[in-house]
Scaffold this motif. Sequence first.
Motif, PDB file in Angstrom:
ATOM      1  N   ASP A   1       0.949  -0.991   0.009  1.00  0.00           N
ATOM      2  CA  ASP A   1      -0.008   0.137   0.071  1.00  0.00           C
ATOM      3  C   ASP A   1       1.025   1.192   0.105  1.00  0.00           C
ATOM      4  O   ASP A   1       1.861   1.505   0.901  1.00  0.00           O
ATOM      5  N   THR A   2       0.604   2.109  -0.877  1.00  0.00           N
ATOM      6  CA  THR A   2       1.799   3.135  -1.320  1.00  0.00           C
ATOM      7  C   THR A   2       1.610   4.054  -0.056  1.00  0.00           C
ATOM      8  O   THR A   2       2.755   4.465   0.432  1.00  0.00           O
ATOM      9  N   ASP A   3       0.485   4.443   0.561  1.00  0.00           N
ATOM     10  CA  ASP A   3       0.406   5.237   1.776  1.00  0.00           C
ATOM     11  C   ASP A   3       1.107   4.538   2.995  1.00  0.00           C
ATOM     12  O   ASP A   3       1.418   5.478   3.734  1.00  0.00           O
TER      13      ASP A   3
ATOM     14  N   LYS B   1       5.818   3.006   3.637  1.00  0.00           N
ATOM     15  CA  LYS B   1       7.045   3.971   2.939  1.00  0.00           C
ATOM     16  C   LYS B   1       8.314   3.485   2.482  1.00  0.00           C
ATOM     17  O   LYS B   1       9.105   3.835   1.522  1.00  0.00           O
TER      18      LYS B   1
ATOM     19  N   ASP C   1       3.197  -0.828  -6.009  1.00  0.00           N
ATOM     20  CA  ASP C   1       2.378  -0.278  -4.891  1.00  0.00           C
ATOM     21  C   ASP C   1       1.235   0.616  -5.393  1.00  0.00           C
ATOM     22  O   ASP C   1       1.263   1.043  -6.599  1.00  0.00           O
TER      23      ASP C   1
ATOM     24  N   PRO D   1      -2.140   2.558  -3.853  1.00  0.00           N
ATOM     25  CA  PRO D   1      -2.837   3.288  -2.702  1.00  0.00           C
ATOM     26  C   PRO D   1      -4.182   2.234  -2.257  1.00  0.00           C
ATOM     27  O   PRO D   1      -5.424   3.035  -2.445  1.00  0.00           O
TER      28      PRO D   1
END
Lengths: 380, 183
Positions: free
Chosen positions: B97-99, B102, B113, B115
């Motif tokens: 998950d992009t968010d 990290k 990735d 979101p």
Amino acid sequence: MAKKVALLQGNSACALGAIYAGCKFFGGYPITPSTEVAEVMSEELPKVGGKFIQMEDEIGAMASVIGASLAGSKSLTATSGPGVSLKQELIGYACIAEVPCVIINVMRGGPSTGMPTGPGQSDVMQARWGTHGDHAAIAVCPESCQEIFTETVRAFNLAEKYRMPVQVLYDEIVGHMRERIVFPEPGELEIIDRAAPTCSPEEYKPYDAKSDTDVPPLAVFGSEYRFHVTGLNKAADGFPTTKANLVAFEERRQIAKVECPEARADIESNEEYLTEDAEVVIFAYGSSARSARYAVNKMRAEGIKAGLFRPITIWPFPEKRVAELGKQVNSMVVVEMNLGQMIFEVERIVKNDCKLAGVFRVDGDPINPGEIMAKVKEVL
Amino acid sequence: MAERYEIRFSGAGGQGLITAGIILAEAASIIEGRHAVQSQSYGPEARGGASKSEVIIGEDPIDYPKATIVDACLAMTQEAADKYAVGIKPGGLLLVDTDFVKNPPKGDYTIYDIPIMRTAKLEVGREIVANVIALGAMIALTDVVKRESGLQAVLAKVPEAFIELNKKAYNLGFEKVKELMAG
């Protein structure tokens, strides 16, 4: 019509197998990793007119199962090793009083509380000798969700036919994983119900054996057939006796009814995989046998003549076939999630006919195929 | 030897990743008639944040029931990525998950990735469908079952009133990954 299929946890498959077998009573006390069996039984039993009781403790649960079975219902309890320890007194009672019932043991480690959430196979000797005194034992050890279903059905059949407690042992891995189950149609699997007396109530004797391997019919307790049930050594009429010849006859009959050649042939069930030309046979049961099959395939691809012998019935021990294999192969490797239990049974049978080694593990992780292959290559 | 494909779904407890694993196993074994085994983190391992669900899919019966070295892994949180994105096969796949991840752990595998949580919240309007977005995304990434099989398995699991919501979530996950891979 296509058969009904579902993706089910092993513990759910167990409960649905029990229902298929005609189980009408569950008495239990929740314990990890077996709790889902009780959970599903509590949902399913009312639908078939059965009864579910959560008892105050493990031995109370076993008492309820014996009572329900004597009253004519096929009865089940499910627990784990620590719970089986607490049930032992009444498992012995069910042996001597000859009360059919099924005990599920979803195995974790031990002794005592051990590691409740980890898998184990360290209760296989408990299943044989957990309760005191000379007695026969029947125990089965399925390796997959489908087989948990069918072996639970078979366990009920054996309990009813031989009029005794039967244990189904599988470990946490198979109990909690999910696999496809193809549900047998009603009537597709054989269902055995205990023999009922054909004589009049006045003539009925609950242990009136016709031979030294006979299983006498069991009447419904509380019906017009009145009889006495006790944990003491008893005569044919069910009342206690200390007469040497009667005690010896009954003690021997209760073992011989399971261990005579005809009964063994009926109860034993093994899977053999690539054993015909095998130079090394892996002896494994339950989820460890799945690792062993993976290892056998890998080793065959490397040119090693490996095979798998998997007892599905672990008690009585498959003496005849293990003896034959011991004479055929160069080595046998026993794979079990304990520190060496069934290996002593294998040793008792194969003696010096072949080399013998074990792969053991008790750290909560399953035995992986790499460990098995390493041991096979070491002994070959 | 039987071919086996191993997928791991990992994230925080409560994100529905065990359900995602079960749905994938149903798509493979019930809808496509192949073989699948699903297992999940259990006991102390399942407490305290990171949770995982593993599915092994094959054309033949699955013998060893646990993951050996996974072909593809999903990580919804940094903690799950740190804990479970180990043991990915060389040349394998990691989707994060992009968010929330990290710093995806580096290795001999390709990292993608999208979101996932943000898509659930903003494009579908319900965070609860994040696991269905993740499932669509993992199926797009791996091709381990057909797109329609995954959707059919999702819809078989949800009540009538939530069919459109879940269909949208599944398709969004699937398409976002396909776009990413095409790009």
